[in-house]
Design a protein around this motif. Structure first.
Motif, PDB file in Angstrom:
ATOM      1  N   LEU A  63       6.483  16.259   4.185  1.00  0.00           N
ATOM      2  CA  LEU A  63       6.354  15.972   5.615  1.00  0.00           C
ATOM      3  C   LEU A  63       5.653  14.636   5.866  1.00  0.00           C
ATOM      4  O   LEU A  63       5.969  13.914   6.821  1.00  0.00           O
ATOM      5  CB  LEU A  63       5.557  17.083   6.305  1.00  0.00           C
ATOM      6  N   MET A  64       4.702  14.312   5.003  1.00  0.00           N
ATOM      7  CA  MET A  64       3.882  13.106   5.165  1.00  0.00           C
ATOM      8  C   MET A  64       4.434  11.887   4.425  1.00  0.00           C
ATOM      9  O   MET A  64       3.778  10.849   4.363  1.00  0.00           O
ATOM     10  CB  MET A  64       2.457  13.385   4.661  1.00  0.00           C
ATOM     11  N   SER A  65       5.630  12.015   3.890  1.00  0.00           N
ATOM     12  CA  SER A  65       6.181  10.955   3.023  1.00  0.00           C
ATOM     13  C   SER A  65       6.425   9.627   3.742  1.00  0.00           C
ATOM     14  O   SER A  65       6.509   8.574   3.106  1.00  0.00           O
ATOM     15  CB  SER A  65       7.485  11.440   2.370  1.00  0.00           C
ATOM     16  N   ASP A  66       6.524   9.649   5.076  1.00  0.00           N
ATOM     17  CA  ASP A  66       6.682   8.387   5.820  1.00  0.00           C
ATOM     18  C   ASP A  66       5.377   7.598   5.884  1.00  0.00           C
ATOM     19  O   ASP A  66       5.381   6.402   6.186  1.00  0.00           O
ATOM     20  CB  ASP A  66       7.146   8.668   7.262  1.00  0.00           C
ATOM     21  N   TYR A  67       4.259   8.262   5.570  1.00  0.00           N
ATOM     22  CA  TYR A  67       2.954   7.622   5.707  1.00  0.00           C
ATOM     23  C   TYR A  67       2.262   7.333   4.375  1.00  0.00           C
ATOM     24  O   TYR A  67       1.474   6.403   4.273  1.00  0.00           O
ATOM     25  CB  TYR A  67       2.025   8.503   6.557  1.00  0.00           C
ATOM     26  N   GLU A  68       2.561   8.150   3.360  1.00  0.00           N
ATOM     27  CA  GLU A  68       1.862   8.001   2.084  1.00  0.00           C
ATOM     28  C   GLU A  68       2.682   8.638   0.971  1.00  0.00           C
ATOM     29  O   GLU A  68       3.544   9.477   1.225  1.00  0.00           O
ATOM     30  CB  GLU A  68       0.483   8.668   2.185  1.00  0.00           C
ATOM     31  N   THR A  69       2.430   8.235  -0.281  1.00  0.00           N
ATOM     32  CA  THR A  69       3.144   8.822  -1.413  1.00  0.00           C
ATOM     33  C   THR A  69       2.707  10.280  -1.605  1.00  0.00           C
ATOM     34  O   THR A  69       1.559  10.633  -1.303  1.00  0.00           O
ATOM     35  CB  THR A  69       2.864   8.053  -2.712  1.00  0.00           C
ATOM     36  N   PRO A  70       3.612  11.116  -2.097  1.00  0.00           N
ATOM     37  CA  PRO A  70       3.257  12.526  -2.306  1.00  0.00           C
ATOM     38  C   PRO A  70       2.022  12.721  -3.181  1.00  0.00           C
ATOM     39  O   PRO A  70       1.175  13.574  -2.881  1.00  0.00           O
ATOM     40  CB  PRO A  70       4.513  13.103  -2.990  1.00  0.00           C
ATOM     41  N   ASN A  71       1.900  11.939  -4.237  1.00  0.00           N
ATOM     42  CA  ASN A  71       0.758  12.083  -5.134  1.00  0.00           C
ATOM     43  C   ASN A  71      -0.560  11.774  -4.420  1.00  0.00           C
ATOM     44  O   ASN A  71      -1.553  12.509  -4.548  1.00  0.00           O
ATOM     45  CB  ASN A  71       0.925  11.165  -6.342  1.00  0.00           C
ATOM     46  N   LYS A  72      -0.558  10.692  -3.646  1.00  0.00           N
ATOM     47  CA  LYS A  72      -1.755  10.301  -2.907  1.00  0.00           C
ATOM     48  C   LYS A  72      -2.093  11.341  -1.836  1.00  0.00           C
ATOM     49  O   LYS A  72      -3.266  11.718  -1.653  1.00  0.00           O
ATOM     50  CB  LYS A  72      -1.536   8.926  -2.253  1.00  0.00           C
ATOM     51  N   THR A  73      -1.069  11.813  -1.127  1.00  0.00           N
ATOM     52  CA  THR A  73      -1.283  12.830  -0.096  1.00  0.00           C
ATOM     53  C   THR A  73      -1.867  14.096  -0.697  1.00  0.00           C
ATOM     54  O   THR A  73      -2.789  14.704  -0.140  1.00  0.00           O
ATOM     55  CB  THR A  73       0.036  13.158   0.626  1.00  0.00           C
TER      56      THR A  73
END
Length: 234
Positions: A36-46
């Motif tokens: 869901l947050m992939s437009d804002y940050e990488t999955p690993n970082k999120t």
């Protein structure tokens, strides 16, 4: 060294990932949130940031799905610089609601073991998390009748177990805790000179992991399946 269990009067069972599947659902939810947050940050970082947010909020929210949902919403606001859409917030809430609606999947041998041990010992469910959710899962599990009572603890540290033993009116040597988490179910009991048996689950939340140094010299038994309890305790 052989551990003796002759004096045991009460056996406490952890719930999540000891009696039924739980951590698997949290991992699936984390993946969905990161997407869901992939437009804002990488999955690993999120994923890393969400973990830190959950840990930071533990003193305020405690454990469980509802606490996790609040941390996901807070994380979404922070990562998006408060630009996250209402639709996305709705999707985050759906992730949490879906978790709360998950079926209760018992681990191998659970009912057989509880049925046998309840004939000889007083069994209690000693878990942490959200009271309503844990009661719901116990009801869905069909295991309610095997337990003398449910103890939903705000945390599982030395002081929490000490309070529990006082409430049960038993000596530490008369209590045995069964669980999948060394940090929450085993080491605090060893510290109290009570008994503990570790039954590892294939997935362990990072917050529950301990170092080898923390377990060195600690007296407890590890088994691969709950079924092994029948040979140890009967």
């Amino acid at each position: 060294m052989e551990i003796e269990y002759q004096n045991i009067k009460v056996i406490g069972f952890d719930a999540d990932d000891t009696l039924w599947v739980n951590e698997t659902y949290f991992r699936e939810a984390e993946i969905a949130f990161c997407e869901l947050m992939s437009d804002y940050e990488t999955p690993n970082k999120t994923d890393q940031e969400l973990f830190q947010m959950v840990i930071k909020n533990l003193p305020l929210y405690g454990y469980g799905v509802k606490a996790f949902a609040l941390s996901m919403v807070e994380m979404a606001l922070e990562i998006s610089n408060y630009n996250v859409t209402q639709k996305t917030i709705e999707s985050i809430l759906k992730i949490a609601k879906d978790m709360l609606k998950k079926p209760v999947e018992l681990l191998d041998g659970v009912e057989e073991v509880l049925k046998e041990l309840s004939k000889k010992y007083r069994l209690i469910l000693a878990t942490k998390g959200d009271l309503l959710d844990q009661e719901r899962k116990l009801e869905k599990s069909g295991l309610t009748d095997y337990f003398h009572h449910i103890e939903v603890m705000s945390d599982k540290q030395h002081a929490n177990y000490s309070k529990l033993l006082n409430h049960l009116d038993i000596k530490p040597s008369e209590f045995l805790m069964i669980g999948n988490s060394l940090k929450s179910d085993i080491l605090p009991l060893v510290q109290l000179n009570a008994h503990a048996i570790h039954v590892p689950f294939h997935t362990t939340w990072a917050h529950e992991q301990v170092s080898e140094k923390e377990t060195n010299g600690k007296t407890y038994k590890t088994i691969s399946s709950l079924r092994e309890l029948l040979n140890l305790l009967n």
